[in-house]
Design an enzyme around this catalytic site. Structure first.
Site, PDB file in Angstrom:
ATOM      1  N   CYS A 132       0.834  -1.212   0.000  1.00  0.00           N
ATOM      2  CA  CYS A 132       0.000   0.000   0.000  1.00  0.00           C
ATOM      3  C   CYS A 132       0.867   1.260   0.000  1.00  0.00           C
ATOM      4  CB  CYS A 132      -0.923  -0.015   1.222  1.00  0.00           C
ATOM      5  SG  CYS A 132      -1.808   1.537   1.422  1.00  0.00           S
TER       6      CYS A 132
ATOM      7  N   CYS B 258       0.378   3.498   3.046  1.00  0.00           N
ATOM      8  CA  CYS B 258       1.040   2.957   4.247  1.00  0.00           C
ATOM      9  C   CYS B 258       2.508   3.380   4.239  1.00  0.00           C
ATOM     10  CB  CYS B 258       0.959   1.432   4.280  1.00  0.00           C
ATOM     11  SG  CYS B 258      -0.600   0.774   4.880  1.00  0.00           S
TER      12      CYS B 258
ATOM     13  N   HIS C 117      -3.548   1.100   8.339  1.00  0.00           N
ATOM     14  CA  HIS C 117      -4.238   0.810   7.079  1.00  0.00           C
ATOM     15  C   HIS C 117      -5.709   0.478   7.299  1.00  0.00           C
ATOM     16  CE1 HIS C 117      -4.522  -0.396   2.857  1.00  0.00           C
ATOM     17  NE2 HIS C 117      -5.394  -1.291   3.304  1.00  0.00           N
TER      18      HIS C 117
ATOM     19  N   ASN D 125     -13.679   9.673  -1.052  1.00  0.00           N
ATOM     20  CA  ASN D 125     -14.190   8.693  -2.017  1.00  0.00           C
ATOM     21  C   ASN D 125     -14.159   7.313  -1.383  1.00  0.00           C
ATOM     22  OD1 ASN D 125     -14.518  10.603  -4.124  1.00  0.00           O
ATOM     23  ND2 ASN D 125     -12.327  10.507  -4.557  1.00  0.00           N
TER      24      ASN D 125
ATOM     25  N   GLY E  69     -14.924   6.599  -7.302  1.00  0.00           N
ATOM     26  CA  GLY E  69     -13.689   7.257  -7.727  1.00  0.00           C
ATOM     27  C   GLY E  69     -12.501   7.004  -6.823  1.00  0.00           C
TER      28      GLY E  69
ATOM     29  N   THR F 161      -9.232   5.496  -5.803  1.00  0.00           N
ATOM     30  CA  THR F 161      -8.168   4.823  -6.548  1.00  0.00           C
ATOM     31  C   THR F 161      -7.081   4.288  -5.625  1.00  0.00           C
ATOM     32  OG1 THR F 161      -7.013   6.917  -6.911  1.00  0.00           O
ATOM     33  CG2 THR F 161      -8.520   6.186  -8.649  1.00  0.00           C
TER      34      THR F 161
ATOM     35  N   HIS G 282      -8.555   8.156   2.935  1.00  0.00           N
ATOM     36  CA  HIS G 282      -7.959   9.501   3.003  1.00  0.00           C
ATOM     37  C   HIS G 282      -9.045  10.539   2.790  1.00  0.00           C
ATOM     38  CE1 HIS G 282      -7.704   7.775  -1.028  1.00  0.00           C
ATOM     39  NE2 HIS G 282      -7.999   8.984  -1.480  1.00  0.00           N
TER      40      HIS G 282
ATOM     41  N   HIS H 122      -9.646  14.199   1.186  1.00  0.00           N
ATOM     42  CA  HIS H 122      -9.100  15.253   0.324  1.00  0.00           C
ATOM     43  C   HIS H 122      -9.525  16.611   0.880  1.00  0.00           C
ATOM     44  CE1 HIS H 122      -8.305  12.729  -3.390  1.00  0.00           C
ATOM     45  NE2 HIS H 122      -9.207  11.967  -2.818  1.00  0.00           N
TER      46      HIS H 122
END
Ligand code: DGP
Length: 112
Positions: A6, A9, A48, A85, A91, A93, A98, A100
Site C-alpha cells: 500500500c 502505508c 491501514h 471517495n 472514484g 483509486t 484519506h 481530500h
C-alpha cells in the site's frame, strides 16, 4: 496494521521522506501528487483502513476530522472542500482511506 503493497502505508510511515503538513501519532497530511486545485492535501491515517467505513477506532475518526481543522488553519485556508471517495464506483483509486482537502480557487458544485 500496515499493508505491504500500500503506497499510503509507505508514505504515512515515512518511507519516502514525504513532506508532512501535519503529523500526529495516528495521522499525517501531505500534498496530493496530482493536485486538482491550488491547494490539494490528503489526510491519511498511519494505520491501514481500506475506506472510511472500515475504521473501527473512534479516536482515529476524531483525529482525522480534527486534522481538517489543523491543516487548513496551518496553511491559512478558510474556504475549501473535503471529499472522501469510498469504493471504485465513487472514484477511489488508493484503497487506504484519506480525506481530500481542496481549495485556493472557486470550485464548481459537481456531483456527477
Ligand atoms: P482517490 O481517487 O480518492 O483514491 O484519491 C487518491 C489520490 O491520491 C489521488 O488524488 C492521487 C493521490 N496519490 C496517488 N498516489 C500518490 C502518491 O504516491 N503520492 C501522493 N502525494 N499522492 C498520491
Amino acid at each position: 496494521m500496515k499493508k505491504d503493497d500500500c503506497i499510503f502505508c509507505k508514505i504515512a510511515n515515512g518511507e519516502f521522506n514525504t513532506e508532512f503538513i501535519l503529523e500526529t501519532d495516528k495521522i499525517v497530511a501531505f500534498r496530493d501528487i496530482n493536485p486538482q486545485a491550488p491547494e490539494h492535501i490528503l489526510i491519511v491515517p498511519k494505520e491501514h483502513f481500506e475506506n472510511i467505513v472500515s475504521i473501527d477506532d473512534k479516536e482515529l475518526f476524531c483525529e482525522l476530522l480534527e486534522g481538517i481543522k489543523k491543516v487548513t488553519e496551518k496553511i491559512g485556508l478558510k474556504e475549501f472542500r473535503t471529499v472522501i471517495n469510498t469504493g471504485k464506483q465513487a472514484g477511489q483509486t488508493v484503497f487506504h482511506t484519506h480525506i481530500h482537502i481542496l481549495g485556493g480557487k472557486e470550485l464548481k458544485p459537481t456531483f456527477d
